[in-house]
Write an enzyme that holds these catalytic residues in place. Structure first.
Site, PDB file in Angstrom:
ATOM      1  N   GLU A  54      -3.595  -4.313  -0.227  1.00 46.31           N
ATOM      2  CA  GLU A  54      -4.514  -5.008   0.836  1.00 46.31           C
ATOM      3  C   GLU A  54      -5.745  -4.055   0.895  1.00 46.31           C
ATOM      4  OE1 GLU A  54      -0.477  -6.435   2.267  1.00 46.31           O
ATOM      5  OE2 GLU A  54      -1.404  -4.473   1.633  1.00 46.31           O
ATOM      6  N   CYS A  88      -2.820  -2.281   7.640  1.00 42.58           N
ATOM      7  CA  CYS A  88      -3.578  -3.316   6.739  1.00 42.58           C
ATOM      8  C   CYS A  88      -4.037  -4.383   7.669  1.00 42.58           C
ATOM      9  CB  CYS A  88      -3.076  -3.663   5.588  1.00 42.58           C
ATOM     10  SG  CYS A  88      -2.576  -2.430   4.169  1.00 42.58           S
TER      11      CYS A  88
END
Length: 130
Positions: A54, A88
């Site tokens: 991510e 993330c």
């Protein structure tokens, strides 16, 4: 339409550099304008100083001009329905639309789609703390 997002995440996963964990992950982000940005996890010997998939996708997104993220797909070779880690989720929360969708995938496609807010309801926000 989300299948193309899964395909971008899966293609990114195939490029992962994961010699230490042997746990390749791919992520793809779709902007409100329809642009897709993908990334894979990148490890290094100073474990755990690598980048999550991510994070790599967010780097590509920012370098391409950013915008608002409306969809996210994450896939891992060894874990169906992989969820972005806490770090993330916070990174993504800086850029997601209030109605953004998170697609949890296995190697064949999207298994479940959930609102991003359901997996990260109260992210750290400096504006709320002033």
């Amino acid at each position: 339409m989300a299948h193309d997002l899964f395909e971008a995440a899966e293609a990114a996963m195939r490029k992962a550099y994961a010699p230490y964990s042997k746990f390749p992950v791919g992520a793809a982000l779709r902007t409100a304008e329809g642009r897709i940005h993908a990334g894979c996890n990148i490890e290094n010997a100073s474990y755990p100083e690598g980048w999550c998939a991510e994070t790599t996708a967010l780097g590509a997104f920012v370098m391409a001009g950013g915008g608002t993220i409306c969809e996210i797909a994450v896939v891992a070779e060894k874990m169906p329905r992989i969820m972005p880690c806490g770090g993330c989720r916070q990174r993504l929360s800086e850029f997601v639309a209030s109605d953004a969708t998170l697609h949890l995938c296995d190697e064949t496609g999207i298994v479940e789609s959930v609102p991003f807010t359901s997996v990260f309801p109260r992210g750290f926000n400096l504006e709320q703390n002033r």
